[in-house]
Design an enzyme around this catalytic site. Structure first.
Site, PDB file in Angstrom:
ATOM      1  CB  THR A  44      49.507 -36.023 141.004  1.00  8.81           C
ATOM      2  OG1 THR A  44      49.284 -35.661 142.177  1.00  8.81           O
ATOM      3  CG2 THR A  44      49.962 -37.427 140.841  1.00  8.81           C
ATOM      4  CE1 TYR A  62      53.450 -36.665 142.696  1.00 11.61           C
ATOM      5  CE2 TYR A  62      53.495 -38.847 143.324  1.00 11.61           C
ATOM      6  CZ  TYR A  62      52.276 -37.921 142.745  1.00 11.61           C
ATOM      7  OH  TYR A  62      50.923 -37.754 143.875  1.00 11.61           O
ATOM      8  CB  THR A  85      44.806 -35.842 144.565  1.00  2.70           C
ATOM      9  OG1 THR A  85      45.571 -36.105 144.854  1.00  2.70           O
ATOM     10  CG2 THR A  85      44.731 -36.692 143.364  1.00  2.70           C
ATOM     11  CG  ASP A  86      47.711 -33.342 148.737  1.00  2.00           C
ATOM     12  OD1 ASP A  86      47.294 -34.235 148.147  1.00  2.00           O
ATOM     13  OD2 ASP A  86      49.361 -33.150 148.671  1.00  2.00           O
ATOM     14  CE  LYS A  92      45.185 -37.669 147.904  1.00  2.00           C
ATOM     15  NZ  LYS A  92      46.342 -37.054 147.835  1.00  2.00           N
ATOM     16  CD  GLU A 102      28.283 -36.230 171.897  1.00  2.00           C
ATOM     17  OE1 GLU A 102      28.182 -35.153 172.962  1.00  2.00           O
ATOM     18  OE2 GLU A 102      28.007 -36.761 171.721  1.00  2.00           O
TER      19      GLU A 102
END
Length: 354
Positions: free
Chosen positions: A37, A51, A117-118, A190, A311
């Site tokens: 981006t 975009y 950023t992903d 993120k 667990e």
């Protein structure tokens, strides 16, 4: 009179030399551009979430922030021009090896990597594990393209170069600079997809950048970079590690399919404390008996960690817990560790140390 003239001339020459030395002493930072981006463009200034990523080349990124020249001597390289969701293991290796080569050069004081950023957090953690250097390596992105109103990329980039150029950024591992905050690449993730404050660390930021100066409040506690046993220069390929997501009414189809396609380890993104649904346990035990590493992580957001032998009886099943690493970061560490020949015992130690 002649003595005075000579003295003034000598002083002028000395001052000129001193100024030249001062100018040459400005930190040298290499900007490695990979797309995302921060290199994106929208149709109008009102488009902040719609975009096209990876459109602006590195030379225009640098030219668009003339203030960079006041901080450091910045030169750029276009390594990739892609949206980060398309990053592959090969991209990670290519980028890592380039960073490792650059930090060995005496004319490089710091590295800044522009990134979508992903998957920015995954790349940052990979470099944090595998590149041996005490020089600052800073990964940066933006949540809005440069064409948008209130675009965040320009200030993010300036702040990233500021951190990369600072001597007090050394030996802190790979860093992520976003939204005026300095994070360790190990912790940050993120957490939202449309706001500029998208990146958060569950244990808090390391510091902040305010008006061109970095302020530090804590340091990373886990092993990284110079103290890492992993080495990018010894990795020629990364093994397949896949993530299967836990949810209500879970079945074993995804786990078996990943293993059938060659997965060497499976990250179970479990509910709560990395919980595994009862119908899935037999399949995971079977896959472990076939040599597939089983790593319990948690899908929860915002902190916490998976406790060993809570667990599930991890000792009995020879499973591994991911500690506080989220599933995507657990995958990165598992790949790097398996590339270095780790067995389940070594894997568990590594998840606690890194």
């Amino acid at each position: 009179m002649m003595k005075l003239v000579r003295s003034l001339a000598t002083a002028f020459v000395s001052l000129t030399i001193a100024c030249g030395v001062h100018a040459q002493a400005k930190p040298q930072v290499v900007l490695l551009a990979t797309g995302g981006t921060i290199a994106g463009a929208g149709a109008t200034a009102a488009n902040s979430a719609t975009y096209q990523a990876a459109k602006v080349p590195v030379d225009k990124l640098i030219a668009g922030v003339p203030e960079l020249a006041q901080v450091a001597q910045v030169r750029g390289e276009q390594v990739f021009q892609i949206a980060s969701e398309s990053f592959t293991n090969e991209h990670l290796l290519t980028l890592g090896k380039r960073v490792a080569a650059l930090v060995k050069q005496p004319d490089v004081d710091g590295i800044v990597i522009t990134h979508g950023t992903d998957t920015l957090e995954e790349t940052a953690y990979f470099l944090n594990l595998t590149v041996h250097t005490d020089k600052p390596v800073v990964v940066v992105g933006s949540m809005r393209p440069s064409t948008a109103l209130s675009a965040d990329g320009v200030l993010n980039l300036l702040n990233a170069v500021t951190v990369a150029a600072a001597r007090d950024s050394r030996a802190k591992g790979v860093l992520v600079v976003m939204n005026d905050e300095i994070h360790t690449g190990r912790d940050v993730s993120k957490s939202i997809n449309i706001r500029t404050e998208a990146f958060k660390s569950p244990w808090g930021a390391l510091g902040m950048v305010v008006e061109g100066k970095g302020y530090w409040f804590r340091a990373p506690a886990k092993r990284h970079t110079m103290n890492s046993e992993f080495d990018i220069e010894k990795i020629s390929a990364l093994p397949q590690v896949d993530i299967a997501y836990g949810y209500g009414n879970l079945n074993d189809i995804a786990y078996r399919a990943f293993a059938a396609k060659g997965a060497k380890a499976l990250i179970h993104a479990g509910t709560g404390n990395g919980s595994v649904a009862a119908p899935v346990v037999p399949a995971l035990r079977e896959l472990r008996s076939q040599g597939v590493q089983i790593i319990r992580s948690a899908r929860v957001v915002g902190g916490g960690f998976v406790l060993r032998n809570a667990e599930q009886p991890d000792d009995q099943y020879d499973w591994v817990v991911a500690h506080d690493l989220n599933p995507q970061k657990a995958r990165i560490l598992a790949m790097v560790a398996l590339a270095h020949g780790a067995d389940s015992k070594a894997l568990q130690r590594m998840f606690l140390e890194y």
